[in-house]
Each structure stands twice: as structure tokens, then as C-alpha cells.
Design an enzyme around this catalytic site. Sequence first.
Site, short mmCIF file in Angstrom:
data_model
loop_
_atom_site.label_atom_id
_atom_site.label_comp_id
_atom_site.label_asym_id
_atom_site.label_seq_id
_atom_site.Cartn_x
_atom_site.Cartn_y
_atom_site.Cartn_z
N ALA A 4 8.91 -5.83 -6.86
CA ALA A 4 9.73 -6.80 -5.86
C ALA A 4 10.17 -5.25 -4.44
O ALA A 4 10.51 -3.88 -5.50
CB ALA A 4 10.81 -7.58 -6.45
N LYS A 42 5.43 -18.63 2.24
CA LYS A 42 3.76 -18.25 1.58
C LYS A 42 3.37 -18.56 0.49
O LYS A 42 2.45 -19.06 1.28
CB LYS A 42 4.02 -16.24 2.54
CG LYS A 42 2.10 -15.96 2.16
CD LYS A 42 2.30 -15.12 2.78
CE LYS A 42 2.58 -13.78 1.89
NZ LYS A 42 1.02 -13.42 0.88
N PHE A 101 7.07 -19.50 -10.08
CA PHE A 101 7.83 -19.87 -10.62
C PHE A 101 9.61 -19.40 -10.40
O PHE A 101 10.31 -19.35 -10.56
CB PHE A 101 7.45 -19.12 -12.50
CG PHE A 101 7.24 -20.32 -13.06
CD1 PHE A 101 5.82 -20.95 -11.81
CD2 PHE A 101 7.12 -20.08 -14.29
CE1 PHE A 101 4.59 -21.77 -13.21
CE2 PHE A 101 6.96 -21.28 -15.21
CZ PHE A 101 5.02 -21.81 -14.74
N GLY A 123 0.90 -1.23 -0.19
CA GLY A 123 0.11 -0.57 0.35
C GLY A 123 1.05 0.97 -0.38
O GLY A 123 0.66 2.39 -0.65
N GLU A 180 0.07 -7.46 -7.06
CA GLU A 180 0.95 -6.72 -7.56
C GLU A 180 2.14 -7.35 -7.81
O GLU A 180 2.75 -8.49 -6.32
CB GLU A 180 0.93 -5.72 -6.30
CG GLU A 180 1.79 -4.73 -5.94
CD GLU A 180 2.36 -3.47 -7.08
OE1 GLU A 180 1.36 -2.93 -6.90
OE2 GLU A 180 3.26 -4.05 -7.56
N CYS A 191 7.53 -13.21 1.00
CA CYS A 191 5.98 -13.64 0.37
C CYS A 191 6.28 -15.19 -0.99
O CYS A 191 5.31 -15.44 -1.00
CB CYS A 191 5.52 -12.77 -1.03
SG CYS A 191 4.93 -11.61 0.05
P1 NAD Z 1 2.53 -5.60 5.37
O1 NAD Z 1 3.08 -6.32 6.49
O2 NAD Z 1 3.76 -4.90 5.10
O3 NAD Z 1 1.55 -4.33 5.44
C1 NAD Z 1 -0.20 -5.29 5.69
C2 NAD Z 1 -0.68 -3.83 6.07
O4 NAD Z 1 -1.99 -3.90 6.16
C3 NAD Z 1 -0.38 -3.78 7.50
O5 NAD Z 1 0.31 -2.12 7.83
C4 NAD Z 1 -1.44 -3.92 8.70
O6 NAD Z 1 -1.58 -2.91 9.99
C5 NAD Z 1 -2.44 -3.31 7.99
N1 NAD Z 1 -3.89 -3.94 7.59
C6 NAD Z 1 -4.34 -5.03 8.14
N2 NAD Z 1 -5.13 -5.60 8.40
C7 NAD Z 1 -5.97 -4.47 8.18
C8 NAD Z 1 -7.21 -3.93 9.04
N3 NAD Z 1 -8.30 -5.00 8.94
N4 NAD Z 1 -7.26 -2.46 8.24
C9 NAD Z 1 -6.01 -1.35 8.09
N5 NAD Z 1 -5.32 -1.84 7.87
C10 NAD Z 1 -4.77 -3.26 8.67
O7 NAD Z 1 2.27 -6.10 3.45
P2 NAD Z 1 2.59 -6.22 2.77
O8 NAD Z 1 3.92 -6.76 2.79
O9 NAD Z 1 2.34 -4.82 2.33
O10 NAD Z 1 1.54 -6.95 1.47
C11 NAD Z 1 0.19 -6.46 1.63
C12 NAD Z 1 -0.32 -7.80 0.63
O11 NAD Z 1 0.55 -7.79 -1.02
C13 NAD Z 1 0.12 -9.60 1.11
O12 NAD Z 1 -0.94 -10.70 0.81
C14 NAD Z 1 1.13 -9.87 0.08
O13 NAD Z 1 1.43 -11.28 0.02
C15 NAD Z 1 0.91 -9.23 -1.40
N6 NAD Z 1 2.07 -8.09 -1.36
C16 NAD Z 1 3.68 -8.17 -1.12
C17 NAD Z 1 5.15 -7.79 -1.89
C18 NAD Z 1 5.83 -7.53 -0.86
O14 NAD Z 1 7.22 -7.02 -1.86
N7 NAD Z 1 5.85 -6.68 0.02
C19 NAD Z 1 4.37 -7.82 -3.42
C20 NAD Z 1 3.55 -7.93 -3.45
C21 NAD Z 1 2.68 -8.20 -3.18
C1 UGA Z 2 9.16 -11.11 -4.53
C2 UGA Z 2 9.30 -10.85 -6.64
O1 UGA Z 2 10.13 -10.96 -7.25
C3 UGA Z 2 7.84 -9.63 -6.75
O2 UGA Z 2 7.40 -10.07 -7.89
C4 UGA Z 2 6.83 -10.37 -5.76
O3 UGA Z 2 5.65 -8.71 -6.28
C5 UGA Z 2 6.87 -9.96 -4.61
O4 UGA Z 2 7.95 -11.39 -4.33
C6 UGA Z 2 5.77 -10.46 -3.67
O5 UGA Z 2 4.80 -11.06 -3.85
O6 UGA Z 2 6.26 -10.32 -2.61
P1 UGA Z 2 10.80 -9.57 -3.29
O7 UGA Z 2 10.04 -10.24 -2.83
O8 UGA Z 2 11.00 -8.38 -2.84
O9 UGA Z 2 9.79 -10.02 -4.56
O10 UGA Z 2 12.26 -9.77 -3.54
P2 UGA Z 2 12.93 -11.02 -4.94
O11 UGA Z 2 14.32 -9.70 -5.72
O12 UGA Z 2 11.56 -11.33 -5.68
O13 UGA Z 2 13.80 -11.98 -3.36
C7 UGA Z 2 13.68 -12.56 -3.09
C8 UGA Z 2 14.12 -13.80 -2.78
O14 UGA Z 2 15.25 -14.45 -3.61
C9 UGA Z 2 15.99 -13.25 -2.11
O15 UGA Z 2 15.73 -13.08 -0.57
C10 UGA Z 2 17.12 -12.79 -3.13
O16 UGA Z 2 18.22 -13.01 -2.40
C11 UGA Z 2 16.27 -14.47 -3.57
N1 UGA Z 2 16.66 -14.71 -4.54
C12 UGA Z 2 17.02 -13.53 -6.30
C13 UGA Z 2 18.54 -15.29 -5.02
O17 UGA Z 2 18.44 -15.74 -3.82
N2 UGA Z 2 18.65 -15.19 -6.88
C14 UGA Z 2 17.87 -14.43 -7.58
O18 UGA Z 2 18.86 -14.80 -8.17
C15 UGA Z 2 16.92 -14.08 -7.11
#
Ligand code: NAD
Ligand code: UGA
Length: 463
Positions: free
Chosen positions: A160, A275, A222, A13, A157, A272
Amino acid sequence: MTNILCIGAGYVGGSTMPIIASHCPEDRIVIVDINEARIAAWQSDQLPIYEPGLDEIVRQTLGKNLFFSTDINRHIAEADIIFVSVNTPTKTFGQGAGRAADLQYWEKTARQILENSTSSKIVVEKSTLPVRTAEAMERILNSNGNGLHFDVLSNPEFLAEGTAVRDMQNPDRVLIGGRETESGQKAIKRLVEIYAQWIPRDRILTTNLWSSELSKLVANAFLAQRISSINAISALCERTEADINEVANAVGRDERIGRHFLRAGVGFGGSCFRKDILNLVYLCEHYGLPEVARYWEQVVTMNEYQEARFAANMVTSMFNTVAGKRIALFGAAFKANTNDTRESPALEVCRALLAEQADIVITDPHAMENACYDLGELASRITFEPDPYVASKNAHAIAILTEWPQYSQLGYERIYNSMVKPAFLFDGRNLLEHKKLYEMGFNVYPIGKPPLTHLVTPGFKHS
Ligand code: NAD
Ligand code: UGA
């Protein structure tokens, strides 16, 4: 003007919405969260996440068309489009514990939207969710009987961490899934128009709801699969004197395979990959596909093996004991350019070495606070030292666990001179120049390459 609300001010967000705000100056974007400290931090000089380039975009938009708030109910009432990006962690209890997604935060949000809406809305799944979650969302939202209509879209989303701004400014694709009904298609069009403000139309893919939800899990599976594949081969390289970098390059040059995500290392981390794969495994089981489930589960198993193998190799190489030995861990973040330590392999290695009673020092340029938090009670047994030179002083070994570029710029001669001899260096990211370090006197253990040691390594047969 469209009133856009994002529920959840976390990594997703907090990094996507300011960019939407910057490209859609006519629209009003509000980000809400239950976490008051987080909302305050987003409006301060110290953002709650470290993400290169994000500060500037937040600064440019904050107070103009970007707002943060904890008044969730009021902003739900005012919104036309609501993105939901709350966390969806792995369930730790009950049915599906350890695999299924915990959808409690998600469902709570759906009910809160229903309770506080006085107009029809588009609700966008931004969080990563099991395929067919939108069905449950639609049922909850459209159970009101008060004449309001909710269109649920899936818009996963793909950014990375560490490159979130770049990924969001210039994505490979944006994916939007929706219902094939007239209203569903209208909702898709509305969301497409927002992204089309800065993303070429041919990169905005529209699909049915289930394809969109599933594609997100599959994309992460993948990517992680490639890392586990190259890490599996790194183990074989260490036994055969093949060099994993040379193998990865030779294999990745085939355009059908591609060169990305073939960096062998200490394992993948982040909130992620693990999970989402476990969630995929659970879904396969749920739909009666145990063979498919086992296939994907192996990606996680291989990752656990790689982390454990790295720590075990440290112990064996250091004469089968690290008890009482000072070991400096360079890096705690799960990758460079983030302060995120969730599922970080660095912390796994740390836990394994603590179990061997090593005296651990952790250094990291941005992630020490999160590392301390994530390690919980174990943190009291660890020294946290911001300066890598101080961290490695009197250490028996250094382990490079995060590929921070600054670690390749350090004065290793100085570090070597301050360490206990024989000095060990375990490069879990193949970041450093191993031959140079070996010539300085280090015993160097890269990933997927034979070690360069001044000792005779037990079990390793030189040809
Ligand atoms: P995060 O834990 O950093 O943030 C989630 C936020 O939601 C927290 O701040 C929490 O307090 C808030 N929240 C929870 N319940 C709530 C409610 N009822 N009302 C209002 N706020 C509430 O999580 P994130 O890393 O931003 O990931 C969020 C989602 O996006 C997950 O499903 C994750 O898999 C996905 N995602 C994450 C990434 C990433 O790089 N972190 C990338 C792509 C997708
Ligand atoms: C990953 C995906 O790349 C995003 O497209 C996706 O949106 C996100 O997860 C998500 O759903 O949360 P992220 O976890 O932020 O993004 O970072 P990555 O660059 O993918 O790296 C993930 C892990 O793999 C890291 O620990 C990194 O060091 C490791 N990695 C990555 C390797 O060990 N080797 C590689 O060649 C690439």
C-alpha cells in the site's frame, strides 16, 4: 549473479526494486521506463514519489547494484528475469470502456521483450491484470520460433502506498503463480529464491497462474468492500445517533471480522481499488455472471455515494449555498503519507464544491503538485496554499479530507479566530477531537456521528 530488469519505474517498480536490490547484493537490478523525467528523478535528490523510508534504500543501492535507465531494449537483451510493472488503467474507449483494463502498455512491453531477446527469460507480471492475461503474454512471447523459451509468472504486488517499504520488507505474503510444467516450476523456484533472501519461506505462497492473477483483484475488492460496508453504516449512524467508531470497534473486535479497514471516511481513493473492482465486474460479465458483477459493482457505487453525500452535506449544512464562500480543503492526497492524488476523494469533493461555485483553497504537505495536475483546467479556479493557517484564514469552512497526522496537531483556536463565523468544520476522516472543537465554537460535522453544532441543523432530530 542474476540480471533482473523491471519495466515501469512508477510507484510499484520504483518502490519494490530498490528493496530487492538491498536484499540481493549479488544480483544486478535495472529499472527502465519510457518516461525520461521520471528516470532522471529517481537518480536525483527529489524522488518522483513520496514514500517514507524509500530515499535511504535508494541511496544505499543506487550505482551499486541498482540502476535506472531509458535504454529499454539493451536491458531487455541482458536480463534473465524481467518484472513488468507498467500501468494498467481502466479502458476509456471501445469495448469494455469504463470497466475493462487497458492492456495496451502491457502488450507493447510483451512485444518489445520478444523483439529484443536473444536468450530465454522469466517474465514476471507485477502489474495488476485480468485473470488469464498470462495466457496472452505466453502466446505473444512464445510466438518467436527462434528457439527461445519464456516462462511467464504472476507475482502481484500487495503493498500500500505510504507503507510501501514496511509492506515490502515484511509482507503478510508473497504470491507467485506459474505453470505446472517442469519449466514453470523451475521458474517459480527461481523467483522464490529471490524473495527468500529476506522473507520467511512459509509466507511465500505458490499457486497456479490464474489463482495468482485473480487473487490480486479479489484482495483489493475485499479491502474496498469493507470500506464501503462501514461507510454505508456511517450514513445510518448519522440518522440514528449511533457512533460509527463505536460500531466499528464493537464489530471489529470479533476476530472473525477483524478490526482492519473499518475506518469510515469520505470514501476510498487511490489508483487501484476502483479500477480493479471495475475490472472484476467486467470479467464477471465477460464470463456470463451478471449477478456476481452487480454484487461487486455496488462497492464502487457506495463509494461514489459516500463522496457525493459528504459534499452535499457540506452545502446543506452551510445554509444551502457555498457560492462565493471560501472553503479550505485540508488534504488532497488519497491517503496520508503519499503525494499520490489519483482517484482521491478530496479531489471529488473539490469538484463538487466548485460546481456549487465555492471559492476553494487546497492545502497538503506533499500532494499539491499532483493535485494541480489531476484537477486539470479546474486548477485555475483554485488557490493552492501550503500553510493550513493561511488557507483557513477568512474561510467559512474547513474540510479534513486526508488524515495527515499534522492536521491533528494544528492550533484550531487560532484557526477558528481567523475564520468567518459561524465557522464550519467537516471532518471527512474523523481525525480530530470533535467535542473540543465544538467547545471552541466550531460547528462540527464528523462522519457517522451526529453533528455538534451551535445551530439547529435542518432535518436532524435531536432526541
Ligand atoms: P505508475 O503509473 O506509477 O507507473 C507505471 C510506469 O510504467 C510509468 O512510469 C510509465 O511511464 C511506465 N510505462 C508504461 N508503458 C511502458 C513501456 N512500454 N515501457 C516502459 N515503461 C512503461 O503505476 P503504478 O502505480 O506503479 O502501478 C503499476 C501496476 O501495479 C498497475 O497495474 C497497478 O494496478 C499495480 N499496483 C499498483 C500499486 C500501487 O500502490 N500504486 C500497488 C499494487 C499494484
Ligand atoms: C491498496 C491495498 O491496500 C494494497 O494492498 C494494494 O496493493 C494496493 O491498493 C494496490 O493494488 O494498488 P493503497 O490504495 O495504496 O493500497 O492504500 P490503502 O491503504 O488500501 O487505502 C486505499 C483507500 O482507502 C484510501 O483512500 C484510504 O484512505 C481508504 N481507507 C482505507 C478508508 O477509507 N478506510 C480504511 O479503513 C482504510
